[in-house]
Scaffold this motif. Structure first.
Motif, PDB file in Angstrom:
ATOM      1  N   SER A  76      86.996  72.602  -6.290  1.00  0.00           N
ATOM      2  CA  SER A  76      85.501  72.744  -5.689  1.00  0.00           C
ATOM      3  C   SER A  76      85.635  73.600  -4.176  1.00  0.00           C
ATOM      4  O   SER A  76      84.317  73.828  -3.840  1.00  0.00           O
ATOM      5  CB  SER A  76      85.107  71.148  -5.667  1.00  0.00           C
ATOM      6  OG  SER A  76      86.022  70.427  -4.374  1.00  0.00           O
ATOM      7  N   LYS A  77      86.658  73.838  -3.768  1.00  0.00           N
ATOM      8  CA  LYS A  77      86.672  74.506  -2.699  1.00  0.00           C
ATOM      9  C   LYS A  77      87.897  75.535  -2.413  1.00  0.00           C
ATOM     10  O   LYS A  77      88.589  75.552  -3.490  1.00  0.00           O
ATOM     11  CB  LYS A  77      86.682  73.684  -1.331  1.00  0.00           C
ATOM     12  CG  LYS A  77      87.951  72.765  -1.453  1.00  0.00           C
ATOM     13  CD  LYS A  77      87.685  71.751  -0.196  1.00  0.00           C
ATOM     14  CE  LYS A  77      88.905  70.519  -0.253  1.00  0.00           C
ATOM     15  NZ  LYS A  77      88.433  69.542   0.688  1.00  0.00           N
ATOM     16  N   SER A  78      87.922  76.287  -1.511  1.00  0.00           N
ATOM     17  CA  SER A  78      88.853  77.518  -1.238  1.00  0.00           C
ATOM     18  C   SER A  78      90.009  76.947  -0.613  1.00  0.00           C
ATOM     19  O   SER A  78      90.054  75.791  -0.005  1.00  0.00           O
ATOM     20  CB  SER A  78      88.263  78.540  -0.438  1.00  0.00           C
ATOM     21  OG  SER A  78      89.038  79.452  -0.026  1.00  0.00           O
ATOM     22  N   PHE A  79      91.177  77.511  -0.424  1.00  0.00           N
ATOM     23  CA  PHE A  79      92.216  77.331   0.664  1.00  0.00           C
ATOM     24  C   PHE A  79      91.935  77.702   2.045  1.00  0.00           C
ATOM     25  O   PHE A  79      92.564  77.160   2.856  1.00  0.00           O
ATOM     26  CB  PHE A  79      93.489  78.403   0.176  1.00  0.00           C
ATOM     27  CG  PHE A  79      94.109  77.857  -0.965  1.00  0.00           C
ATOM     28  CD1 PHE A  79      95.189  76.839  -0.876  1.00  0.00           C
ATOM     29  CD2 PHE A  79      94.095  78.325  -2.280  1.00  0.00           C
ATOM     30  CE1 PHE A  79      95.936  76.340  -1.683  1.00  0.00           C
ATOM     31  CE2 PHE A  79      94.808  77.952  -3.285  1.00  0.00           C
ATOM     32  CZ  PHE A  79      95.755  76.875  -3.086  1.00  0.00           C
ATOM     33  N   ASP A  80      90.850  78.493   2.348  1.00  0.00           N
ATOM     34  CA  ASP A  80      90.393  78.807   3.381  1.00  0.00           C
ATOM     35  C   ASP A  80      88.967  77.670   3.848  1.00  0.00           C
ATOM     36  O   ASP A  80      88.037  77.667   3.568  1.00  0.00           O
ATOM     37  CB  ASP A  80      89.679  80.341   3.407  1.00  0.00           C
ATOM     38  CG  ASP A  80      89.233  80.714   5.073  1.00  0.00           C
ATOM     39  OD1 ASP A  80      89.100  79.681   5.882  1.00  0.00           O
ATOM     40  OD2 ASP A  80      89.236  81.793   5.079  1.00  0.00           O
ATOM     41  N   PRO A  81      89.562  76.860   4.904  1.00  0.00           N
ATOM     42  CA  PRO A  81      88.456  75.898   5.149  1.00  0.00           C
ATOM     43  C   PRO A  81      87.334  76.362   5.801  1.00  0.00           C
ATOM     44  O   PRO A  81      86.271  75.683   5.982  1.00  0.00           O
ATOM     45  CB  PRO A  81      89.366  74.973   6.312  1.00  0.00           C
ATOM     46  CG  PRO A  81      90.395  75.852   6.799  1.00  0.00           C
ATOM     47  CD  PRO A  81      90.784  76.838   5.609  1.00  0.00           C
ATOM     48  N   ASN A  82      87.404  77.650   6.402  1.00  0.00           N
ATOM     49  CA  ASN A  82      86.001  78.150   6.961  1.00  0.00           C
ATOM     50  C   ASN A  82      85.198  78.771   6.002  1.00  0.00           C
ATOM     51  O   ASN A  82      84.063  79.199   6.351  1.00  0.00           O
ATOM     52  CB  ASN A  82      86.521  79.144   7.956  1.00  0.00           C
ATOM     53  CG  ASN A  82      87.464  78.384   9.259  1.00  0.00           C
ATOM     54  OD1 ASN A  82      87.069  77.450   9.558  1.00  0.00           O
ATOM     55  ND2 ASN A  82      88.563  79.290   9.573  1.00  0.00           N
ATOM     56  N   HIS A  83      85.700  79.049   4.720  1.00  0.00           N
ATOM     57  CA  HIS A  83      84.981  79.814   3.805  1.00  0.00           C
ATOM     58  C   HIS A  83      85.339  79.261   2.476  1.00  0.00           C
ATOM     59  O   HIS A  83      85.900  79.718   1.675  1.00  0.00           O
ATOM     60  CB  HIS A  83      85.371  81.179   3.683  1.00  0.00           C
ATOM     61  CG  HIS A  83      85.180  82.097   4.925  1.00  0.00           C
ATOM     62  ND1 HIS A  83      86.179  82.077   5.951  1.00  0.00           N
ATOM     63  CD2 HIS A  83      83.989  82.808   5.478  1.00  0.00           C
ATOM     64  CE1 HIS A  83      85.676  82.812   7.085  1.00  0.00           C
ATOM     65  NE2 HIS A  83      84.600  83.099   6.696  1.00  0.00           N
ATOM     66  N   PRO A  84      84.551  77.970   2.198  1.00  0.00           N
ATOM     67  CA  PRO A  84      84.689  77.199   1.073  1.00  0.00           C
ATOM     68  C   PRO A  84      84.852  77.712  -0.314  1.00  0.00           C
ATOM     69  O   PRO A  84      85.285  77.035  -1.195  1.00  0.00           O
ATOM     70  CB  PRO A  84      83.846  75.962   1.391  1.00  0.00           C
ATOM     71  CG  PRO A  84      82.910  76.313   2.156  1.00  0.00           C
ATOM     72  CD  PRO A  84      83.499  77.376   3.051  1.00  0.00           C
ATOM     73  N   GLN A  85      84.003  78.839  -0.285  1.00  0.00           N
ATOM     74  CA  GLN A  85      83.736  79.434  -1.705  1.00  0.00           C
ATOM     75  C   GLN A  85      84.486  80.793  -2.025  1.00  0.00           C
ATOM     76  O   GLN A  85      84.552  81.378  -2.950  1.00  0.00           O
ATOM     77  CB  GLN A  85      82.106  79.991  -1.868  1.00  0.00           C
ATOM     78  CG  GLN A  85      81.126  78.820  -1.674  1.00  0.00           C
ATOM     79  CD  GLN A  85      81.610  77.174  -2.544  1.00  0.00           C
ATOM     80  OE1 GLN A  85      81.539  77.717  -3.819  1.00  0.00           O
ATOM     81  NE2 GLN A  85      81.539  76.293  -2.191  1.00  0.00           N
ATOM     82  N   LYS A  86      85.565  81.052  -0.999  1.00  0.00           N
ATOM     83  CA  LYS A  86      86.189  82.206  -1.108  1.00  0.00           C
ATOM     84  C   LYS A  86      87.166  82.200  -2.230  1.00  0.00           C
ATOM     85  O   LYS A  86      87.891  81.390  -2.374  1.00  0.00           O
ATOM     86  CB  LYS A  86      86.853  82.410   0.209  1.00  0.00           C
ATOM     87  CG  LYS A  86      87.759  83.759   0.373  1.00  0.00           C
ATOM     88  CD  LYS A  86      88.805  83.617   1.529  1.00  0.00           C
ATOM     89  CE  LYS A  86      87.969  84.186   2.988  1.00  0.00           C
ATOM     90  NZ  LYS A  86      88.796  84.520   3.759  1.00  0.00           N
ATOM     91  N   LYS A  87      87.234  83.243  -2.895  1.00  0.00           N
ATOM     92  CA  LYS A  87      88.557  83.547  -3.773  1.00  0.00           C
ATOM     93  C   LYS A  87      89.449  84.463  -2.902  1.00  0.00           C
ATOM     94  O   LYS A  87      89.195  85.231  -2.026  1.00  0.00           O
ATOM     95  CB  LYS A  87      87.851  84.208  -4.911  1.00  0.00           C
ATOM     96  CG  LYS A  87      87.121  83.389  -5.737  1.00  0.00           C
ATOM     97  CD  LYS A  87      87.658  82.404  -6.479  1.00  0.00           C
ATOM     98  CE  LYS A  87      86.753  81.860  -7.466  1.00  0.00           C
ATOM     99  NZ  LYS A  87      87.160  80.626  -8.179  1.00  0.00           N
ATOM    100  N   ALA A 133      95.118  79.826 -10.708  1.00  0.00           N
ATOM    101  CA  ALA A 133      94.643  81.188 -11.041  1.00  0.00           C
ATOM    102  C   ALA A 133      93.201  81.230 -10.804  1.00  0.00           C
ATOM    103  O   ALA A 133      92.639  82.357 -10.571  1.00  0.00           O
ATOM    104  CB  ALA A 133      95.110  81.300 -12.558  1.00  0.00           C
ATOM    105  N   GLN A 134      92.406  79.907 -10.881  1.00  0.00           N
ATOM    106  CA  GLN A 134      90.961  80.140 -10.607  1.00  0.00           C
ATOM    107  C   GLN A 134      90.709  80.313  -9.163  1.00  0.00           C
ATOM    108  O   GLN A 134      89.452  80.583  -8.924  1.00  0.00           O
ATOM    109  CB  GLN A 134      90.445  78.895 -11.233  1.00  0.00           C
ATOM    110  CG  GLN A 134      90.366  78.577 -12.668  1.00  0.00           C
ATOM    111  CD  GLN A 134      89.960  77.451 -13.246  1.00  0.00           C
ATOM    112  OE1 GLN A 134      88.841  77.022 -12.931  1.00  0.00           O
ATOM    113  NE2 GLN A 134      90.473  76.513 -13.794  1.00  0.00           N
ATOM    114  N   HIS A 135      91.715  80.166  -8.361  1.00  0.00           N
ATOM    115  CA  HIS A 135      91.514  80.534  -6.794  1.00  0.00           C
ATOM    116  C   HIS A 135      91.473  82.073  -6.427  1.00  0.00           C
ATOM    117  O   HIS A 135      91.440  82.352  -5.282  1.00  0.00           O
ATOM    118  CB  HIS A 135      92.453  79.635  -5.783  1.00  0.00           C
ATOM    119  CG  HIS A 135      92.150  78.172  -5.852  1.00  0.00           C
ATOM    120  ND1 HIS A 135      91.067  77.702  -5.106  1.00  0.00           N
ATOM    121  CD2 HIS A 135      92.795  77.424  -6.553  1.00  0.00           C
ATOM    122  CE1 HIS A 135      91.271  76.310  -5.114  1.00  0.00           C
ATOM    123  NE2 HIS A 135      92.304  76.131  -6.140  1.00  0.00           N
TER     124      HIS A 135
END
Length: 241
Positions: free
Chosen positions: A138-149, A182-184
């Protein structure tokens, strides 16, 4: 305390006692080295870091583009992160580290590479569980950009996919866990993994079930303690475009 040995930091953690120590190896002319232990496990020594550096180089070299968004799982003494930042194409680097003390060592300058990482504006530390973040789609590894791949995710936490620091980590190395990771990644994105010892061909085949391509690399480096050489492994895998 002896000038030849110093325990710089000790703290208890939920997964064992974390220790940072500095030693001088008299048999190597008084060479100063840093070592990290977690419980009875030696996590890292500054004497051996070639495979950790190659993790970043081999992973990022697969990418033929600019402005790379990179994630590193596991900070350690910082060799993978510094190697990644040497690639001028890296636009952002998120380092996910479960043990808060390891991050503090770098922020306080207690380890040699800390100043390089803390002064680079592209780099941010995230005190979190890499494996939990990987399984959360549901979110990214980057807390500042939750939709980032991400263009690349580089992992150096467990000794090997079968010799893990905590049993809960084993799920990550299953087909399901790797599929979540892989989906990230962006199309064409790269996953690269460090492991102790020579590569395991069965794990390379396992990666091929999830990623479009996968390859193992043997990293041979000098071992001044034995007078010979030792092996490390880097696995690289890439999703389809």
């Amino acid at each position: 305390m002896s000038l030849n040995f110093e325990e710089i930091d000790f703290r208890s953690t939920p997964i064992g006692d974390l220790i940072l120590r500095r030693r001088r190896l008299l048999q190597l002319g008084g060479l100063e080295i840093y070592e990290v232990k977690l419980g009875e496990d030696f996590l890292m020594s500054s004497l051996f870091h070639e495979a950790e550096s190659q993790l970043a180089k081999l992973g990022l070299n697969l990418l033929k583009k600019e402005n790379l968004d990179v994630v590193i799982g596991g900070l350690g003494l910082g060799y993978t992160a510094v190697s990644a930042l040497e690639d001028e194409r890296v636009k952002s680097l998120v380092i996910v580290e479960y043990l808060e003390g390891v991050i503090e060592w770098h922020q306080k300058g207690l380890v040699p590479l800390g100043k390089i990482l803390t002064k680079d504006s592209r780099c941010q530390f995230l005190n979190a569980d890499f494996f939990a973040l990987s399984s959360d789609l549901s979110k990214s590894f980057d807390p500042n950009h939750p939709q980032k791949k991400h263009d690349a995710i580089l992992l150096d936490i467990d000794h090997t996919p079968t010799r893990v620091l905590h049993q809960t980590n084993t799920r990550f190395y299953t087909r399901e866990g790797l599929g979540e990771l892989a989906q990230h990644l962006k199309p064409g994105g790269v996953f690269a993994l460090w492991a102790d010892g020579p590569p395991d061909p069965s794990f390379t085949r396992h990666l091929c079930k999830v990623f479009a391509t996968a390859k193992s690399h043997t990293i041979v480096f000098d071992n001044p303690i034995t007078g010979g050489s030792s092996d490390g492994a880097v696995y690289t895998a890439q999703v389809g475009l």
